[in-house]
Design a protein around this motif. Structure first.
Motif, PDB file in Angstrom:
ATOM      1  N   VAL A  80     -65.982  -4.586   8.783  1.00 44.73           N
ATOM      2  CA  VAL A  80     -66.188  -4.430   7.341  1.00 44.73           C
ATOM      3  C   VAL A  80     -65.284  -3.286   6.886  1.00 44.73           C
ATOM      4  CG1 VAL A  80     -67.859  -4.053   5.514  1.00 44.73           C
ATOM      5  CG2 VAL A  80     -68.574  -5.150   7.624  1.00 44.73           C
ATOM      6  N   LEU A  81     -64.306  -3.621   6.046  1.00 48.56           N
ATOM      7  CA  LEU A  81     -63.291  -2.633   5.685  1.00 48.56           C
ATOM      8  C   LEU A  81     -63.481  -2.137   4.267  1.00 48.56           C
ATOM      9  CD1 LEU A  81     -60.202  -4.381   7.196  1.00 48.56           C
ATOM     10  CD2 LEU A  81     -60.996  -2.102   7.806  1.00 48.56           C
ATOM     11  N   HIS A  82     -63.182  -0.867   4.066  1.00 51.67           N
ATOM     12  CA  HIS A  82     -63.122  -0.325   2.711  1.00 51.67           C
ATOM     13  C   HIS A  82     -61.907   0.584   2.624  1.00 51.67           C
ATOM     14  CE1 HIS A  82     -64.661   1.131  -1.175  1.00 51.67           C
ATOM     15  NE2 HIS A  82     -64.073   2.257  -0.820  1.00 51.67           N
ATOM     16  N   TRP A  83     -61.019   0.311   1.666  1.00 54.76           N
ATOM     17  CA  TRP A  83     -59.858   1.185   1.466  1.00 54.76           C
ATOM     18  C   TRP A  83     -60.105   1.996   0.212  1.00 54.76           C
ATOM     19  CZ3 TRP A  83     -56.111   1.690   5.069  1.00 54.76           C
ATOM     20  CH2 TRP A  83     -56.062   0.705   6.068  1.00 54.76           C
ATOM     21  N   PHE A  84     -60.109   3.317   0.334  1.00 54.80           N
ATOM     22  CA  PHE A  84     -60.414   4.155  -0.824  1.00 54.80           C
ATOM     23  C   PHE A  84     -59.341   3.998  -1.886  1.00 54.80           C
ATOM     24  CE2 PHE A  84     -62.994   6.177   2.405  1.00 54.80           C
ATOM     25  CZ  PHE A  84     -64.181   6.295   1.714  1.00 54.80           C
ATOM     26  N   GLY A  85     -59.782   3.879  -3.143  1.00 54.57           N
ATOM     27  CA  GLY A  85     -58.855   3.747  -4.257  1.00 54.57           C
ATOM     28  C   GLY A  85     -58.082   2.444  -4.246  1.00 54.57           C
ATOM     29  N   GLY A  86     -58.521   1.500  -3.423  1.00 51.50           N
ATOM     30  CA  GLY A  86     -57.826   0.219  -3.394  1.00 51.50           C
ATOM     31  C   GLY A  86     -56.460   0.278  -2.741  1.00 51.50           C
ATOM     32  N   TRP A  87     -56.172   1.349  -1.990  1.00 52.05           N
ATOM     33  CA  TRP A  87     -54.862   1.463  -1.338  1.00 52.05           C
ATOM     34  C   TRP A  87     -54.873   0.688  -0.024  1.00 52.05           C
ATOM     35  CZ3 TRP A  87     -50.614   3.491  -3.563  1.00 52.05           C
ATOM     36  CH2 TRP A  87     -50.802   4.282  -4.706  1.00 52.05           C
ATOM     37  N   THR A  88     -54.756  -0.611  -0.144  1.00 49.87           N
ATOM     38  CA  THR A  88     -54.729  -1.446   1.057  1.00 49.87           C
ATOM     39  C   THR A  88     -53.362  -1.311   1.728  1.00 49.87           C
ATOM     40  OG1 THR A  88     -54.114  -3.249  -0.407  1.00 49.87           O
ATOM     41  CG2 THR A  88     -56.416  -3.128   0.257  1.00 49.87           C
ATOM     42  N   PRO A  89     -53.278  -1.669   3.008  1.00 51.44           N
ATOM     43  CA  PRO A  89     -51.988  -1.522   3.701  1.00 51.44           C
ATOM     44  C   PRO A  89     -50.910  -2.390   3.062  1.00 51.44           C
ATOM     45  CG  PRO A  89     -53.743  -2.009   5.249  1.00 51.44           C
ATOM     46  CD  PRO A  89     -54.317  -2.187   3.894  1.00 51.44           C
ATOM     47  N   ARG A  90     -49.707  -1.871   2.998  1.00 54.50           N
ATOM     48  CA  ARG A  90     -48.582  -2.643   2.487  1.00 54.50           C
ATOM     49  C   ARG A  90     -47.671  -2.973   3.655  1.00 54.50           C
ATOM     50  NH1 ARG A  90     -49.734  -0.818  -2.987  1.00 54.50           N
ATOM     51  NH2 ARG A  90     -51.951  -1.006  -2.657  1.00 54.50           N
ATOM     52  N   ARG A  91     -47.368  -4.232   3.827  1.00 52.19           N
ATOM     53  CA  ARG A  91     -46.494  -4.710   4.911  1.00 52.19           C
ATOM     54  C   ARG A  91     -46.889  -4.096   6.260  1.00 52.19           C
ATOM     55  NH1 ARG A  91     -41.554  -2.831   2.582  1.00 52.19           N
ATOM     56  NH2 ARG A  91     -42.146  -3.097   0.414  1.00 52.19           N
ATOM     57  N   GLY A  92     -48.177  -4.147   6.531  1.00 53.44           N
ATOM     58  CA  GLY A  92     -48.639  -3.679   7.839  1.00 53.44           C
ATOM     59  C   GLY A  92     -48.616  -2.178   8.013  1.00 53.44           C
ATOM     60  N   LEU A  93     -48.457  -1.448   6.914  1.00 52.51           N
ATOM     61  CA  LEU A  93     -48.404   0.005   6.997  1.00 52.51           C
ATOM     62  C   LEU A  93     -49.581   0.581   6.201  1.00 52.51           C
ATOM     63  CD1 LEU A  93     -46.119   1.442   8.468  1.00 52.51           C
ATOM     64  CD2 LEU A  93     -45.214   2.110   6.240  1.00 52.51           C
ATOM     65  N   ALA A  94     -50.416   1.399   6.856  1.00 54.73           N
ATOM     66  CA  ALA A  94     -51.565   1.966   6.152  1.00 54.73           C
ATOM     67  C   ALA A  94     -51.076   3.099   5.255  1.00 54.73           C
ATOM     68  CB  ALA A  94     -52.582   2.481   7.159  1.00 54.73           C
TER      69      ALA A  94
END
Lengths: 114, 606
Positions: free
Chosen positions: B58-72
């Motif tokens: 179960v994932l949560h990325w703060f501020g909606g900053w999901t990884p871009r192109r496999g980069l966190a």
């Protein structure tokens, strides 16, 4: 010059540890703990340092301008906050020890052993 | 992205802030009600997270900053069943401790409750995070709240010293972790665990990797109280108010082990030849189990005895995860939960003794506990749970770990498992038999007066009966520890969770690319085999025999007595003397332990 900050960090860490191990005064001991912690500040900043890099403020500079790493600076700031909290708590304990028992010598803090 | 994971961290922090702001306006009853309700709410949330995480991270990325192109680029919470389970355990123990504090504990102002809630938030955050630096922050937050709670009765000498030793050694542990993080960041440019794992996968174990792994492992072993980093624990667990001790004995040091396991498997397990770390972890685990057991048996101060039981069992857990196998990891997880519940139960019983009889010294209490039949029954049952008597959850967890040890060709570890269980449970049963059954007799000159004299009563008012709110949490926790062994398919589900916990590429894929984890099929159902059952029952019987033997040792022939004293006495005295209560000595041991760990890791990994 490149390795100097790492050497400083290592030195601060070890000299602080030595101080804690041999300390005969709680205030001295708390300060030694801060010395150990300051080695982490130096190390973090050294890791993010870039020769000739500017401060990591990206307004009014062309894209691609070299800058030092802002992440480690954020880590250092967090680390400073943690350090202040722990030091304050430990100093409060030292003050209490002095108030109640009239000593600051950890050798005489012998309620718990064996 | 799920909105659920931050809540178990955010809710207690917000409530704590509100309670602090409201300050003296809040009545004690309201304070109790609000903080207990918060802990229960966190437990419910963690239960939901546990159920959800069974189907994938179960994932949560703060501020909606999901990884871009496999980069966190952002910071995540990544909830797996073990993390959620640890947070659930912490919340359940907090709820129990706060209920216990209703009638038990005199406080002024909201600070006690606030600190308990901050501690809970930190434990939950540490369990759920997927970011290495956030682990450090929660590690420190957990520490600071715990130091303050340890020194809560600041007018006495023991709490001052315990809190000081705790704060200095654990801060040093935190610095080791931080330096490890700094080195690994310098190497990989990442703080996200999955990202670090990807960057290190397939890399050789060069000097920087070994150094950062050493520092991270050493830092977490300080928290986990592995020998020789364990000294702080006995001092810190002996002195806090009993409700705090319940959480400490139940879960606190185990977070060090969770941190170690999490960092190893998500970040470092891809390094070439990383599994060679196994022999080093096993060595530390065995040393911890042995030293903890010996020290536990040598104690008469009940809280201090339970502290060393915690050390010993922390060693068993370290062996369980140090085997680096799925089944052993599953066993360690089950053992951790059940053992935590049982130790918390024992701690509550000690609190009741202190409330009713004004002492926690085994010798002083001789026979006086006969007035407390219910507490006595709970105490002795919990002692048997400590020994791993089936169907306690401890028996299930221990059996899984023993099986895996045998399969991995280190079957002799079974001796360590059974021996530790027998000796630690034997110590507890000896104390229980003496206090609640009145067996044995006084031991002249054995009472460490400097510890005992410091134990001040924590309660006021009538003490001719035990208020139910004191006994209810004890019974509930004992039932929890017992029933963990009876939950259908628990072993199988724990093994699935353990397989996922160990699967670094799948974790990285789920975190960085959003690829659903492949869920491993459930293994064949676990069945108790007669050998394991016999070992569990035998362990409990052995513990009882050891307890009786030590109570009536003066009836043994003089030759045997003299031989035991000659062989064991010197060793025990030497081990006891090392526990000097001096923070400088502890720091020296910590330095030595880190150096030894680094040397060992450099030898095996390179």
């Amino acid at each position: 010059m490149r390795y100097l900050p790492y050497a400083v960090a290592g030195w601060l860490f070890l000299v602080g540890l030595y101080g804690i191990v041999t300390s005969r005064n709680l205030i001295h001991l708390v300060v030694c703990l801060s010395v150990v912690q300051s080695s982490t500040y130096v190390l973090l900043l050294a890791i993010g340092y870039l020769e000739g890099g500017s401060a990591p403020v990206f307004a009014d500079v062309p894209v691609g301008t070299p800058a030092v790493d802002p992440v480690v600076q954020a880590l250092t700031l967090t680390d400073v906050v943690v350090g202040v909290t722990v030091s304050a708590l430990l100093l409060a304990l030292a003050v209490q020890e002095h108030k109640r028992f009239g000593t600051l010598d950890p050798d005489r803090l012998r309620a718990l052993r064996e | 992205v799920s909105p659920l994971p931050p809540l178990p961290v955010a809710i207690p922090l917000v409530v704590a802030a509100l309670l602090t702001a409201a300050g003296p306006l809040v009545r004690r009853r309201l304070l109790d009600a609000v903080s207990t309700a918060t802990a229960v709410a966190v437990a419910v949330l963690c239960g939901i997270l546990l159920a959800r995480s069974a189907g994938g991270l179960v994932l949560h990325w703060f501020g909606g900053w999901t990884p871009r192109r496999g980069l966190a680029v952002g910071i995540d919470l990544a909830v797996d069943p073990f993390g959620a389970g640890m947070a659930l355990l912490a919340a359940a123990l907090s709820a129990g401790a706060l209920v216990f504090a209703w009638r038990y504990f005199e406080t002024t102002g909201p600070l006690f409750h606030v600190l308990m809630l901050v501690l809970l938030a930190a434990m939950a955050g540490f369990s759920l995070t997927g970011d290495l630096f956030n682990m450090f922050v929660f590690f420190e937050l957990m520490g600071v709240a715990a130091y303050a709670l340890t020194g809560y009765r600041i007018e006495a000498r023991g709490p001052l010293q315990g809190s000081l030793n705790f704060a200095v050694t654990n801060s040093l542990g935190g610095f080791l972790v931080l330096i490890g993080i700094a080195l690994v960041y310098g190497r990989t440019g990442a703080l996200n665990l999955a990202q670090i794992g990807e960057a290190l996968a397939g890399e050789p174990a060069d000097g920087l990797v070994v150094a950062s792994l050493t520092l991270l492992v050493a830092g977490f072993l300080v928290k986990a109280a592995a020998v020789p980093f364990h000294f702080w624990l006995a001092d810190a667990y002996t002195v806090p108010p009993t409700p705090v001790g319940v959480i400490f004995a139940g879960a606190l040091s185990e977070f060090g082990l969770l941190g170690l396991a999490r960092v190893y498997w998500t970040a470092f397990s891809g390094v070439e030849g990383a599994e060679a770390i196994r022999s080093v972890l096993l060595a530390f685990g065995v040393a911890t189990a042995v030293v903890g057991s010996v020290m536990a048996f040598a104690q008469f101060h009940l809280k201090r005895m339970l502290a060393f039981v915690t050390v010993a069992h922390s060693g068993l857990l370290l062996i369980g995860l140090g085997l680096l196998e799925t089944g052993a990891l599953a066993g360690a997880a089950i053992y951790l939960a059940a053992d935590g519940a049982v130790k918390a139960t024992l701690f509550i019983c000690v609190g009741i003794l202190l409330h009713r009889l004004r002492s926690v010294d085994e010798d002083e209490l001789l026979g006086r506990g006969r007035r407390l039949p219910y507490t006595g029954a709970v105490f002795l049952l919990a002692g048997l749970g400590l020994a791993g008597l089936p169907p306690f959850g401890t028996a299930l967890g221990k059996t899984l770990m023993e099986h895996e040890a045998a399969a991995a060709g280190v079957g002799w570890l079974t001796v360590v498992f059974v021996g530790t269980a027998v000796v630690t449970a034997g110590a507890v049963l000896r104390a229980g038999a003496r206090i609640f059954l009145g067996l044995g007799h006084e031991e002249p000159g054995e009472t460490p007066a400097e510890v005992a004299a410091d134990e001040e009563p924590e309660t006021r008012g009538p003490r001719n009966r035990t208020p139910p709110v004191l006994l209810v949490p004890a019974i509930a926790l004992l039932a929890g520890g017992l029933s963990l062994g009876l939950v259908p398919r628990l072993a199988e589900r724990a093994e699935v969770a353990a397989a996922r916990f160990r699967d670094r590429p799948a974790y990285a894929g789920a975190v960085l690319e959003g690829v659903p984890e492949p869920l491993p099929a459930e293994a064949e159902p676990f069945r108790w085999d007669p050998g394991a059952l016999a070992l569990g029952v035998g362990g409990a019987a052995g513990a009882a025999l050891l307890a009786l033997g030590s109570l009536y040792r003066d009836r043994a022939p003089r030759g045997i007595r003299r031989a035991t004293t000659a062989t064991l006495g010197a060793g025990v005295r030497a081990v006891k003397r090392v526990h000097s209560g001096h923070v400088g000595d502890y720091t020296a041991w910590l330095t030595l332990g880190t150096a030894a760990l680094g040397g060992a890791l450099a030898l095996v990994l390179r």
